[in-house]
Motif scaffolding. Structure first.
Motif, mmCIF file in Angstrom:
data_model
loop_
_atom_site.group_PDB
_atom_site.id
_atom_site.type_symbol
_atom_site.label_atom_id
_atom_site.label_comp_id
_atom_site.label_asym_id
_atom_site.label_seq_id
_atom_site.Cartn_x
_atom_site.Cartn_y
_atom_site.Cartn_z
ATOM 1 N N LEU A 39 -15.746 14.804 84.087
ATOM 2 C CA LEU A 39 -14.537 14.342 83.307
ATOM 3 C C LEU A 39 -14.256 14.873 82.009
ATOM 4 C CD1 LEU A 39 -15.824 10.602 83.855
ATOM 5 C CD2 LEU A 39 -13.875 11.832 84.877
ATOM 6 N N PRO A 40 -12.859 15.279 81.557
ATOM 7 C CA PRO A 40 -12.657 15.622 80.270
ATOM 8 C C PRO A 40 -13.077 14.589 79.017
ATOM 9 C CG PRO A 40 -10.459 14.974 81.482
ATOM 10 C CD PRO A 40 -11.961 14.669 82.558
ATOM 11 N N GLU A 41 -13.134 15.028 77.937
ATOM 12 C CA GLU A 41 -13.721 14.305 76.919
ATOM 13 C C GLU A 41 -12.655 13.123 76.636
ATOM 14 O OE1 GLU A 41 -16.179 13.224 73.798
ATOM 15 O OE2 GLU A 41 -16.412 15.215 74.876
ATOM 16 N N GLY A 42 -13.078 11.910 76.452
ATOM 17 C CA GLY A 42 -12.229 10.829 76.181
ATOM 18 C C GLY A 42 -11.787 10.056 77.393
ATOM 19 N N CYS A 43 -12.191 10.570 78.464
ATOM 20 C CA CYS A 43 -11.470 9.784 79.650
ATOM 21 C C CYS A 43 -12.325 8.630 80.070
ATOM 22 C CB CYS A 43 -11.770 10.836 81.139
ATOM 23 S SG CYS A 43 -11.155 10.418 82.327
ATOM 24 N N ASN A 47 -8.132 6.110 83.367
ATOM 25 C CA ASN A 47 -7.476 7.399 83.315
ATOM 26 C C ASN A 47 -7.906 7.826 85.072
ATOM 27 O OD1 ASN A 47 -8.705 7.480 80.215
ATOM 28 N ND2 ASN A 47 -6.329 7.594 80.701
ATOM 29 N N VAL A 48 -8.628 7.054 85.730
ATOM 30 C CA VAL A 48 -9.201 7.467 86.739
ATOM 31 C C VAL A 48 -8.779 6.682 88.105
ATOM 32 C CG1 VAL A 48 -11.175 7.967 88.263
ATOM 33 C CG2 VAL A 48 -11.185 8.529 85.955
ATOM 34 N N GLN A 49 -7.958 7.330 88.934
ATOM 35 C CA GLN A 49 -7.616 6.793 90.218
ATOM 36 C C GLN A 49 -8.256 7.503 91.515
ATOM 37 O OE1 GLN A 49 -4.595 8.131 88.649
ATOM 38 N NE2 GLN A 49 -5.009 6.318 87.169
ATOM 39 N N VAL A 50 -8.982 6.648 92.238
ATOM 40 C CA VAL A 50 -9.758 7.051 93.733
ATOM 41 C C VAL A 50 -9.259 6.233 94.688
ATOM 42 C CG1 VAL A 50 -11.968 7.496 94.541
ATOM 43 C CG2 VAL A 50 -11.687 7.744 92.114
ATOM 44 N N LYS A 51 -9.134 7.165 95.902
ATOM 45 C CA LYS A 51 -8.694 6.276 97.088
ATOM 46 C C LYS A 51 -9.535 6.990 98.112
ATOM 47 C CE LYS A 51 -5.121 4.972 100.383
ATOM 48 N NZ LYS A 51 -3.628 4.975 100.460
ATOM 49 N N ILE A 52 -10.439 6.087 98.901
ATOM 50 C CA ILE A 52 -11.175 6.368 99.942
ATOM 51 C C ILE A 52 -10.772 5.649 101.170
ATOM 52 C CG2 ILE A 52 -13.794 6.448 100.642
ATOM 53 C CD1 ILE A 52 -14.389 6.060 97.489
ATOM 54 N N THR A 53 -10.466 6.437 102.213
ATOM 55 C CA THR A 53 -10.223 5.639 103.383
ATOM 56 C C THR A 53 -11.587 6.608 104.510
ATOM 57 O OG1 THR A 53 -8.854 7.496 104.527
ATOM 58 C CG2 THR A 53 -7.787 6.073 103.072
ATOM 59 N N LEU A 57 -9.959 11.216 101.070
ATOM 60 C CA LEU A 57 -10.426 11.208 99.890
ATOM 61 C C LEU A 57 -9.527 11.716 98.850
ATOM 62 C CD1 LEU A 57 -12.665 10.387 97.666
ATOM 63 C CD2 LEU A 57 -13.137 12.756 97.872
ATOM 64 N N LYS A 58 -9.159 10.920 97.781
ATOM 65 C CA LYS A 58 -8.190 11.478 96.661
ATOM 66 C C LYS A 58 -8.743 10.924 95.401
ATOM 67 C CE LYS A 58 -3.443 11.708 95.146
ATOM 68 N NZ LYS A 58 -1.814 11.366 95.435
ATOM 69 N N ALA A 59 -8.877 12.003 94.561
ATOM 70 C CA ALA A 59 -9.206 11.341 92.727
ATOM 71 C C ALA A 59 -8.458 12.166 92.081
ATOM 72 C CB ALA A 59 -10.560 11.926 92.587
ATOM 73 N N VAL A 60 -7.722 11.499 91.289
ATOM 74 C CA VAL A 60 -6.839 11.893 90.354
ATOM 75 C C VAL A 60 -7.404 11.426 88.618
ATOM 76 C CG1 VAL A 60 -4.537 11.642 89.189
ATOM 77 C CG2 VAL A 60 -4.717 11.493 91.643
ATOM 78 N N ILE A 61 -7.643 12.408 87.977
ATOM 79 C CA ILE A 61 -8.153 12.233 86.663
ATOM 80 C C ILE A 61 -7.296 12.564 85.562
ATOM 81 C CG2 ILE A 61 -10.008 12.752 85.094
ATOM 82 C CD1 ILE A 61 -12.069 13.424 87.657
ATOM 83 N N MET A 62 -6.902 11.704 84.771
ATOM 84 C CA MET A 62 -6.065 11.885 83.712
ATOM 85 C C MET A 62 -4.582 12.629 84.019
ATOM 86 S SD MET A 62 -8.307 12.643 80.471
ATOM 87 C CE MET A 62 -7.461 11.797 78.996
ATOM 88 N N GLY A 63 -4.286 12.051 85.408
ATOM 89 C CA GLY A 63 -2.926 12.592 85.912
ATOM 90 C C GLY A 63 -2.979 13.836 86.746
ATOM 91 N N GLU A 64 -4.219 14.258 86.676
ATOM 92 C CA GLU A 64 -4.606 15.566 87.395
ATOM 93 C C GLU A 64 -5.233 15.230 88.754
ATOM 94 O OE1 GLU A 64 -7.198 19.692 87.237
ATOM 95 O OE2 GLU A 64 -6.839 18.499 85.395
ATOM 96 N N GLU A 65 -4.530 15.806 89.991
ATOM 97 C CA GLU A 65 -5.402 15.707 91.162
ATOM 98 C C GLU A 65 -6.475 16.610 91.290
ATOM 99 O OE1 GLU A 65 -3.342 14.728 95.096
ATOM 100 O OE2 GLU A 65 -3.673 16.692 95.535
#
Length: 146
Positions: A39-43, A47-53, A57-65
């Motif tokens: 994770l970036p500093e300050g996250c 700021n995190v979105q995770v979708k698991i089926t 899988l999709k993980a977006v951290i601070m707007g970056e996939e």
């Protein structure tokens, strides 16, 4: 009758996983894959979105996939989860079927899993003088000449 039972569970560590552009993963053969994405500093969690089926899988951290795509094998999505821990997004996937994964996302570069089931030879890393000492000690224990 319940008694003390030994822990025969398989440890999950770096020896049965790999490092990929998105981070690293670890696994056991039976049911679990653990992914670590830095994770970036300050996250924070917001700021995190995770979708698991079961298949993706999709993980977006601070707007970056960071990682997205079809999984190499199916998972039990309802039993899989994620959390933030020690500067990492930790995604725990519960395997639908037992077995070693050679990657997490289908488009990842596969790792070699061919030796994951090998049992290490306990004395394999000993130097010659250590082996001689061990042979001597075993001979004495078994009643051989001293």
């Amino acid at each position: 009758m319940s008694g003390i039972q030994s822990d025969i569970s398989e440890p999950i560590d770096d020896s049965k996983g790999g490092t990929l552009p998105w981070g690293k993963f670890q696994q056991n053969k039976k049911d679990t894959v653990i992914m670590y994405l830095p994770l970036p500093e300050g996250c924070s969690g917001r700021n995190v979105q995770v979708k698991i089926t079961s298949k993706s899988l999709k993980a977006v951290i601070m707007g970056e996939e960071r990682v997205a795509g079809d999984l190499c094998e199916r998972v039990v999505a309802d039993d899989s989860d994620w959390q933030l821990e020690d500067g990492h997004l930790v995604v725990t996937l519960q395997k639908q079927n037992e077995g070693w994964w050679d990657r997490v996302v289908a488009k990842d570069v596969p790792i070699d899993t061919s030796k994951f089931d090998d049992v290490p030879f306990v004395m394999g890393d000993m130097k010659e003088h250590e082996l001689d000492s061990m042979r001597d000690m075993m001979g004495r224990m078994l009643g051989g000449a001293s």
